[in-house]
Design a protein around this motif. Structure first.
Motif, short mmCIF file in Angstrom:
data_model
loop_
_atom_site.label_atom_id
_atom_site.label_comp_id
_atom_site.label_asym_id
_atom_site.label_seq_id
_atom_site.Cartn_x
_atom_site.Cartn_y
_atom_site.Cartn_z
N GLU A 1 37.01 -34.32 1.18
CA GLU A 1 35.53 -34.86 1.00
C GLU A 1 34.47 -33.80 1.19
O GLU A 1 33.42 -33.80 0.58
CB GLU A 1 35.29 -36.38 1.71
N MET A 2 34.38 -33.06 2.58
CA MET A 2 33.40 -32.42 2.84
C MET A 2 33.90 -30.87 2.54
O MET A 2 32.76 -30.05 2.30
CB MET A 2 33.31 -32.47 4.30
N GLY A 3 34.80 -30.49 1.84
CA GLY A 3 35.27 -29.17 1.74
C GLY A 3 35.58 -28.43 3.09
O GLY A 3 35.17 -28.69 4.13
N GLU A 4 36.08 -27.27 3.12
CA GLU A 4 36.52 -26.59 4.06
C GLU A 4 35.47 -25.99 4.84
O GLU A 4 35.22 -25.90 6.05
CB GLU A 4 37.43 -25.31 3.50
N GLU A 5 34.47 -25.71 3.86
CA GLU A 5 33.09 -25.21 4.36
C GLU A 5 32.57 -26.36 5.62
O GLU A 5 31.96 -25.76 6.83
CB GLU A 5 32.15 -24.67 3.61
N GLY A 6 32.60 -27.48 5.10
CA GLY A 6 31.98 -28.60 5.91
C GLY A 6 32.73 -28.47 7.31
O GLY A 6 31.97 -28.76 8.35
N ILE A 7 33.98 -28.59 7.26
CA ILE A 7 34.85 -28.90 8.34
C ILE A 7 34.49 -27.51 9.34
O ILE A 7 34.28 -27.61 10.58
CB ILE A 7 36.42 -29.24 7.98
N GLY A 8 34.69 -26.39 8.42
CA GLY A 8 34.21 -25.16 9.27
C GLY A 8 32.97 -25.01 10.21
O GLY A 8 32.89 -24.75 11.26
N GLN A 9 31.99 -25.83 9.56
CA GLN A 9 30.63 -26.00 10.21
C GLN A 9 30.64 -26.68 11.54
O GLN A 9 30.09 -26.38 12.53
CB GLN A 9 29.68 -26.22 9.30
N ILE A 10 31.39 -27.78 11.41
CA ILE A 10 31.78 -28.72 12.46
C ILE A 10 32.45 -28.09 13.71
O ILE A 10 31.86 -28.03 14.68
CB ILE A 10 32.36 -30.06 11.90
N ARG B 1 42.57 -42.11 40.50
CA ARG B 1 42.23 -41.12 39.92
C ARG B 1 41.82 -41.66 38.50
O ARG B 1 42.19 -42.28 38.10
CB ARG B 1 43.35 -40.17 39.86
N VAL B 2 40.50 -40.84 38.14
CA VAL B 2 39.96 -41.29 36.87
C VAL B 2 39.99 -40.14 35.92
O VAL B 2 39.23 -39.21 36.53
CB VAL B 2 38.43 -42.07 36.79
N ASN B 3 40.36 -39.96 34.67
CA ASN B 3 40.34 -38.69 33.96
C ASN B 3 39.91 -38.97 32.65
O ASN B 3 40.02 -40.41 32.41
CB ASN B 3 41.70 -38.04 34.00
N ALA B 4 39.17 -38.12 31.94
CA ALA B 4 39.14 -38.66 30.33
C ALA B 4 39.43 -37.19 29.89
O ALA B 4 39.23 -35.94 30.18
CB ALA B 4 37.44 -38.66 30.28
N VAL B 5 40.07 -37.30 28.52
CA VAL B 5 40.12 -36.13 27.65
C VAL B 5 39.23 -36.21 26.54
O VAL B 5 39.25 -37.29 25.65
CB VAL B 5 41.79 -36.03 27.42
N CYS B 6 38.49 -35.24 26.04
CA CYS B 6 37.53 -35.52 25.30
C CYS B 6 37.57 -33.82 24.33
O CYS B 6 36.72 -32.81 24.73
CB CYS B 6 36.19 -35.38 25.44
N PRO B 7 38.77 -33.73 23.57
CA PRO B 7 38.89 -32.26 22.94
C PRO B 7 37.89 -32.03 21.95
O PRO B 7 38.10 -30.74 21.52
CB PRO B 7 40.28 -32.58 22.74
N GLY B 8 37.12 -32.74 21.41
CA GLY B 8 36.59 -32.50 20.05
C GLY B 8 37.47 -32.69 18.79
O GLY B 8 37.99 -33.53 18.67
N VAL B 9 37.43 -31.46 17.99
CA VAL B 9 38.17 -31.79 16.73
C VAL B 9 39.63 -31.78 16.78
O VAL B 9 39.83 -30.56 17.35
CB VAL B 9 37.36 -30.87 15.66
N ILE B 10 40.27 -32.53 16.38
CA ILE B 10 41.75 -32.43 16.57
C ILE B 10 42.20 -32.39 15.01
O ILE B 10 41.87 -33.25 14.09
CB ILE B 10 42.43 -33.74 17.21
N ASP B 11 43.05 -31.49 14.77
CA ASP B 11 43.73 -31.18 13.39
C ASP B 11 44.65 -32.36 13.33
O ASP B 11 46.03 -32.34 13.66
CB ASP B 11 44.43 -30.05 13.44
N THR B 12 44.22 -33.31 12.63
CA THR B 12 45.06 -34.51 12.11
C THR B 12 44.87 -34.44 10.43
O THR B 12 44.25 -34.11 9.91
CB THR B 12 44.85 -35.60 12.91
N GLU B 13 45.64 -35.74 10.10
CA GLU B 13 45.45 -36.08 8.77
C GLU B 13 44.08 -36.81 8.24
O GLU B 13 43.48 -36.58 7.40
CB GLU B 13 46.45 -37.32 8.12
N VAL B 14 43.33 -37.19 9.49
CA VAL B 14 41.95 -37.52 9.36
C VAL B 14 40.94 -36.24 8.91
O VAL B 14 40.28 -36.51 8.07
CB VAL B 14 41.42 -38.60 10.44
#
Length: 94
Positions: free
Chosen positions: A44-53, A24-37
């Motif tokens: 750096e980008m501001g809340e608006e920058g993250i919101g756009q992503i 069995r071969v699987n992948a998990v690609c969730p996108g943006v994960i709410d982490t310290e990063v």
């Protein structure tokens, strides 16, 4: 073509190659994960920058690390029935 598309393509090739042997071969690609990063990027980008992503993603939300871990555990557990490919690109395709 993005990183997710590459991972999905590699997963499909590996499934075609090793699936007949019962692997069995699987992948998990969730996108943006709410982490310290993301917290640091938000500074750096501001809340608006993250919101756009986040708004560019199909579900328009960030994932929690617990959700991603839960998906990985589910995929690693045996006997879950038939194999399925679930892929949602940034354009909303499956």
């Amino acid at each position: 073509m993005g990183v997710t598309d590459g991972v999905v393509g590699l997963t499909r090739v590996a499934t075609a190659e090793y699936g007949p042997a019962g692997v069995r071969v699987n992948a998990v690609c969730p996108g943006v994960i709410d982490t310290e990063v993301i917290d640091r990027a938000s500074e750096e980008m501001g809340e608006e920058g993250i919101g756009q992503i986040v708004q560019a993603k199909p579900l328009r939300r960030m994932w929690r690390s617990e959700e991603v871990a839960s998906a990985a555990v589910w995929l690693c557990s045996g006997g879950r029935g038939s194999s399925r490919v679930i892929h949602s690109s940034s354009t909303g395709g499956t």
